[in-house]
Design a protein around this motif. Structure first.
Motif, PDB file in Angstrom:
ATOM      1  N   ARG A 213      34.126  48.294  28.807  1.00  0.00           N
ATOM      2  CA  ARG A 213      35.617  49.144  29.159  1.00  0.00           C
ATOM      3  C   ARG A 213      36.204  49.392  27.787  1.00  0.00           C
ATOM      4  O   ARG A 213      35.688  48.625  26.956  1.00  0.00           O
ATOM      5  N   ASP A 304      42.124  34.194  36.804  1.00  0.00           N
ATOM      6  CA  ASP A 304      41.940  35.808  36.901  1.00  0.00           C
ATOM      7  C   ASP A 304      40.592  35.796  36.688  1.00  0.00           C
ATOM      8  O   ASP A 304      40.126  37.093  36.788  1.00  0.00           O
ATOM      9  N   PRO A 306      37.874  35.575  38.895  1.00  0.00           N
ATOM     10  CA  PRO A 306      36.944  36.015  39.897  1.00  0.00           C
ATOM     11  C   PRO A 306      37.011  37.775  39.565  1.00  0.00           C
ATOM     12  O   PRO A 306      36.012  38.386  39.922  1.00  0.00           O
ATOM     13  N   ASP A 307      38.008  38.329  39.181  1.00  0.00           N
ATOM     14  CA  ASP A 307      38.111  39.801  39.147  1.00  0.00           C
ATOM     15  C   ASP A 307      37.155  40.036  37.791  1.00  0.00           C
ATOM     16  O   ASP A 307      36.319  41.081  37.857  1.00  0.00           O
ATOM     17  N   PHE A 308      37.105  39.106  36.840  1.00  0.00           N
ATOM     18  CA  PHE A 308      36.313  39.293  35.664  1.00  0.00           C
ATOM     19  C   PHE A 308      34.846  39.499  35.936  1.00  0.00           C
ATOM     20  O   PHE A 308      34.017  40.390  35.537  1.00  0.00           O
ATOM     21  N   ALA A 310      33.578  39.823  39.105  1.00  0.00           N
ATOM     22  CA  ALA A 310      33.349  40.959  39.984  1.00  0.00           C
ATOM     23  C   ALA A 310      32.964  42.133  39.054  1.00  0.00           C
ATOM     24  O   ALA A 310      32.187  43.137  39.568  1.00  0.00           O
ATOM     25  N   SER A 311      33.584  42.347  37.984  1.00  0.00           N
ATOM     26  CA  SER A 311      33.482  43.794  37.522  1.00  0.00           C
ATOM     27  C   SER A 311      32.079  43.821  36.864  1.00  0.00           C
ATOM     28  O   SER A 311      31.449  44.832  36.465  1.00  0.00           O
TER      29      SER A 311
END
Length: 315
Positions: A213, A304, A306-308, A310-311
């Motif tokens: 990103r 935070d 899990p979102d990391f 998942a990406s």
């Protein structure tokens, strides 16, 4: 001391606007020329931003700002723009054909004594010397973006540049507060863009190819003390200039990745009217980009993660 008191800047984009404003602040009389009235309006609006910066960061007084504005004029008439010029600095788009056309159109309009300098960031003065009609009075003078703090100016001759031209142009650079940087022989990219363009291209490759990103590319650069990352720098340079440089050299070098990076910028930004800082949006939104927010470089909360994770997983 140089005798270059009357400056004309061709092109009112990011660097053209900065060169014009800073030179007027340093007591030069400046005419800004552009073919596009909308571009001139954007330049005037940007000068309002520079006025605030110079008051808060450079030490200017209100009287200095008034005097700076009084030394600036704007026009879309090329003949009028150069009629009294001692020095013309060309800062039009980084496209060889556009620059050549500007020099040819201007050649018959210049006073006999006028010196010329290109602010090209990657092209050589010898590419345009014949078009100027006065090769001995022509060289390169390339400025850094954020001219009030990045106060250097790269001076590069071509084989026909006279000693007097180089002397006068270098003296001009010193008079407006620049550290002159001699480029010892013609070289595409000069000094700063020989490392800066590869940096931007490498960062853009990571984004184009979906590896990272934009904000994470910038974080890897900023942790350690740097104020802005490569994608933030791209916003500052402007998406049009970034596209022009990558498209030109992608084609010239047969570099498919560089060309793909140019296409990415065109499709994601230029085609949507997003030019970076000049329009308030590029990779970030301005005047308060995310990378300047407190916490941008903080260690994340474990909650935070899990979102990391998942990406990084396939959809």
């Amino acid at each position: 001391m140089s005798s270059l008191d009357n400056l004309t800047v061709l092109g009112s984009g990011v660097l053209g606007g900065q060169i014009a404003w800073h030179s007027a602040y340093k007591a030069k009389k400046v005419v800004v020329y552009d073919i596009d009235l909308d571009a001139i309006d954007r330049c005037r609006a940007t000068h309002d931003q520079y006025a605030a910066i110079y008051l808060s960061e450079v030490g200017a007084s209100e009287a200095d700002i008034v005097a700076t504005r009084q030394r600036l004029t704007f026009t879309t008439d090329l003949a009028a723009a150069v009629a009294e010029a001692d020095l013309v600095i060309e800062a039009v788009p980084e496209v060889r054909e556009i620059k050549s056309a500007v020099y040819r159109d201007m050649a018959g309009l210049l006073p006999a004594h006028t010196l010329l300098a290109t602010n090209s960031s990657t092209l050589l003065p010898s590419d345009f010397a014949k078009d100027t009609g006065r090769a001995d009075k022509f060289c390169a003078l390339h400025f850094g973006n954020g001219i009030w703090t990045m106060n250097f100016a790269e001076v590069m001759a071509h084989p026909g540049s006279s000693r007097e031209t180089l002397t006068q142009v270098t003296e001009f650079a010193v008079e407006i507060g620049m550290v002159p940087i001699p480029v010892l022989k013609e070289h595409n990219g000069y000094i700063v863009n020989s490392w800066f363009v590869p940096l931007l291209n490498a960062a853009q490759t990571l984004v184009t190819n979906g590896i990272a990103r934009p904000e994470d590319v910038d974080r890897t650069f900023m942790i350690g003390g740097r104020a802005v990352g490569p994608l933030g720098m791209m916003d500052m340079v402007g998406m049009k200039t970034s596209y022009d440089v990558l498209a030109l050299w992608g084609k010239e070098l047969g570099d498919a990745q560089m060309s793909a990076n140019a296409d990415y910028i065109k499709e994601r930004f230029l085609d949507k009217g997003l030019l970076g800082v000049p329009t308030g949006e590029g990779y970030y939104t301005y005047p308060e980009p995310a990378y300047a927010h407190p916490g941008f470089l903080d260690i994340p909360d474990i909650a935070d993660l899990p979102d990391f994770v998942a990406s990084m997983l396939p959809l």
